[in-house]
Design a protein around this motif. Structure first.
Motif, mmCIF file in Angstrom:
data_model
loop_
_atom_site.group_PDB
_atom_site.id
_atom_site.type_symbol
_atom_site.label_atom_id
_atom_site.label_comp_id
_atom_site.label_asym_id
_atom_site.label_seq_id
_atom_site.Cartn_x
_atom_site.Cartn_y
_atom_site.Cartn_z
ATOM 1 N N ASP A 1 2.283 4.829 -12.531
ATOM 2 C CA ASP A 1 3.234 3.723 -12.575
ATOM 3 C C ASP A 1 4.501 4.201 -13.295
ATOM 4 O O ASP A 1 4.610 5.365 -13.678
ATOM 5 C CB ASP A 1 2.620 2.490 -13.259
ATOM 6 C CG ASP A 1 2.174 2.758 -14.689
ATOM 7 O OD1 ASP A 1 2.617 3.765 -15.294
ATOM 8 O OD2 ASP A 1 1.380 1.953 -15.205
ATOM 9 N N ASP A 2 5.464 3.303 -13.476
ATOM 10 C CA ASP A 2 6.724 3.670 -14.116
ATOM 11 C C ASP A 2 6.548 4.190 -15.536
ATOM 12 O O ASP A 2 7.385 4.932 -16.049
ATOM 13 C CB ASP A 2 7.680 2.469 -14.150
ATOM 14 C CG ASP A 2 8.253 2.181 -12.780
ATOM 15 O OD1 ASP A 2 8.362 3.116 -11.975
ATOM 16 O OD2 ASP A 2 8.598 1.006 -12.524
ATOM 17 N N GLY B 1 6.962 -5.291 -6.171
ATOM 18 C CA GLY B 1 7.930 -5.102 -7.247
ATOM 19 C C GLY B 1 7.575 -3.986 -8.206
ATOM 20 O O GLY B 1 8.386 -3.611 -9.057
ATOM 21 N N ASP B 2 6.354 -3.443 -8.103
ATOM 22 C CA ASP B 2 5.938 -2.348 -8.973
ATOM 23 C C ASP B 2 6.587 -1.037 -8.536
ATOM 24 O O ASP B 2 6.715 -0.765 -7.344
ATOM 25 C CB ASP B 2 4.413 -2.162 -8.954
ATOM 26 C CG ASP B 2 3.689 -3.186 -9.799
ATOM 27 O OD1 ASP B 2 4.371 -3.944 -10.526
ATOM 28 O OD2 ASP B 2 2.448 -3.218 -9.743
ATOM 29 N N GLY B 3 6.959 -0.228 -9.501
ATOM 30 C CA GLY B 3 7.473 1.100 -9.213
ATOM 31 C C GLY B 3 6.362 2.127 -9.351
ATOM 32 O O GLY B 3 5.350 1.886 -9.998
ATOM 33 N N VAL C 1 7.889 14.499 -8.060
ATOM 34 C CA VAL C 1 8.245 14.943 -6.719
ATOM 35 C C VAL C 1 8.653 13.788 -5.816
ATOM 36 O O VAL C 1 9.246 14.007 -4.762
ATOM 37 C CB VAL C 1 7.100 15.766 -6.065
ATOM 38 C CG1 VAL C 1 6.934 17.095 -6.767
ATOM 39 C CG2 VAL C 1 5.790 15.004 -6.058
ATOM 40 N N SER C 2 8.348 12.548 -6.210
ATOM 41 C CA SER C 2 8.748 11.387 -5.428
ATOM 42 C C SER C 2 8.630 10.149 -6.306
ATOM 43 O O SER C 2 7.805 10.090 -7.216
ATOM 44 C CB SER C 2 7.848 11.237 -4.194
ATOM 45 O OG SER C 2 8.228 10.100 -3.451
ATOM 46 N N GLU C 3 9.458 9.149 -6.030
ATOM 47 C CA GLU C 3 9.323 7.885 -6.727
ATOM 48 C C GLU C 3 9.878 6.771 -5.847
ATOM 49 O O GLU C 3 10.618 7.017 -4.914
ATOM 50 C CB GLU C 3 10.021 7.905 -8.096
ATOM 51 C CG GLU C 3 11.485 8.235 -8.084
ATOM 52 C CD GLU C 3 12.023 8.353 -9.502
ATOM 53 O OE1 GLU C 3 12.341 7.292 -10.057
ATOM 54 O OE2 GLU C 3 12.116 9.461 -10.015
ATOM 55 N N GLY C 4 9.429 5.563 -6.120
ATOM 56 C CA GLY C 4 9.863 4.423 -5.319
ATOM 57 C C GLY C 4 9.382 3.122 -5.897
ATOM 58 O O GLY C 4 8.836 3.066 -6.993
ATOM 59 N N ASP D 1 0.842 -1.202 0.000
ATOM 60 C CA ASP D 1 0.000 0.000 0.000
ATOM 61 C C ASP D 1 0.879 1.253 0.000
ATOM 62 O O ASP D 1 1.828 1.363 0.776
ATOM 63 C CB ASP D 1 -0.914 0.033 1.225
ATOM 64 C CG ASP D 1 -2.013 -1.015 1.158
ATOM 65 O OD1 ASP D 1 -2.269 -1.525 0.055
ATOM 66 O OD2 ASP D 1 -2.594 -1.322 2.217
ATOM 67 N N VAL D 2 0.534 2.184 -0.850
ATOM 68 C CA VAL D 2 1.253 3.452 -0.938
ATOM 69 C C VAL D 2 0.259 4.571 -0.647
ATOM 70 O O VAL D 2 -0.781 4.675 -1.292
ATOM 71 C CB VAL D 2 1.877 3.660 -2.336
ATOM 72 C CG1 VAL D 2 2.523 5.024 -2.443
ATOM 73 C CG2 VAL D 2 2.879 2.563 -2.641
ATOM 74 N N THR D 3 0.578 5.390 0.362
ATOM 75 C CA THR D 3 -0.274 6.521 0.719
ATOM 76 C C THR D 3 0.456 7.811 0.359
ATOM 77 O O THR D 3 1.575 8.044 0.808
ATOM 78 C CB THR D 3 -0.615 6.519 2.219
ATOM 79 O OG1 THR D 3 -1.263 5.291 2.538
ATOM 80 C CG2 THR D 3 -1.520 7.692 2.573
ATOM 81 N N VAL D 4 -0.191 8.625 -0.461
ATOM 82 C CA VAL D 4 0.365 9.914 -0.867
ATOM 83 C C VAL D 4 -0.427 11.000 -0.152
ATOM 84 O O VAL D 4 -1.650 11.066 -0.270
ATOM 85 C CB VAL D 4 0.269 10.115 -2.394
ATOM 86 C CG1 VAL D 4 0.810 11.475 -2.796
ATOM 87 C CG2 VAL D 4 0.987 8.997 -3.128
ATOM 88 N N THR D 5 0.270 11.849 0.612
ATOM 89 C CA THR D 5 -0.358 12.954 1.330
ATOM 90 C C THR D 5 0.278 14.260 0.868
ATOM 91 O O THR D 5 1.499 14.374 0.824
ATOM 92 C CB THR D 5 -0.169 12.807 2.852
ATOM 93 O OG1 THR D 5 -0.642 11.529 3.254
ATOM 94 C CG2 THR D 5 -0.893 13.905 3.607
ATOM 95 N N VAL D 6 -0.554 15.244 0.535
ATOM 96 C CA VAL D 6 -0.054 16.546 0.106
ATOM 97 C C VAL D 6 0.161 17.410 1.336
ATOM 98 O O VAL D 6 -0.781 17.741 2.052
ATOM 99 C CB VAL D 6 -1.031 17.223 -0.871
ATOM 100 C CG1 VAL D 6 -0.514 18.593 -1.275
ATOM 101 C CG2 VAL D 6 -1.266 16.355 -2.087
#
Length: 150
Positions: free
Chosen positions: A85-86, A111-113, A145-148, A67-72
């Motif tokens: 996605d990539d 494994g997903d970017g 602004v961000s990647e992972g 799970d990826v949570t993006v907060t502004v």
């Protein structure tokens, strides 16, 4: 042989001789002012930000397993923040974040970017973005602004 007549023709009278130094001084001052303006433009970087500016936004990305949570944290000058996605495709039916303090959580495959983009443009909903066009072609300015990877 009287050379005073030739001297006046070659050198000029007392009134005419003063014109040349005055013009010379004016030209030197003009050249100095123009040169100073050009150097100042390079040193101060004036005119460099004509259209090539990046988008400023502060985001926090929390990963919890897949799970990826993006907060502004701060929208800065961005109109929206989106998770892709990539390949630059918006993940799922991701909501475009348009105000400070909003957040979204998305489940990804291990494994997903992912890349979080801030953009300037009029599109404010995920459904407004086309799947067939790149994200960059649909907005005015785009900055990662961000990647992972999960």
């Amino acid at each position: 042989m009287d050379l005073t007549k030739y001297r006046q023709k070659l050198i000029g009278s007392e009134e005419e001789r003063a014109v040349s130094p005055v013009i010379g001084v004016i030209l030197m001052v003009a050249i100095t002012v123009i040169l100073a303006a050009v150097i100042a433009a390079f040193v101060l970087d004036i005119g460099d930000d004509l259209g090539d500016s990046s988008v400023n936004a502060a985001v926090t990305v929390d990963e919890d397993g897949t799970d990826v949570t993006v907060t502004v944290s701060d929208m800065g000058d961005a109109d929206g923040v989106v998770l892709t996605d990539d390949d630059g495709q918006i993940i799922g039916e991701s909501e475009v974040l348009t105000t400070t303090g909003t957040s979204n959580t998305h489940s990804l495959t291990s494994g997903d970017g992912y890349i979080v983009y801030a953009y300037i443009g009029s599109t404010t909903t995920a459904s407004s973005f086309s799947d067939t066009e790149s994200l960059e072609s649909q907005v005015d300015t785009l900055t990662a602004v961000s990647e992972g990877e999960v």
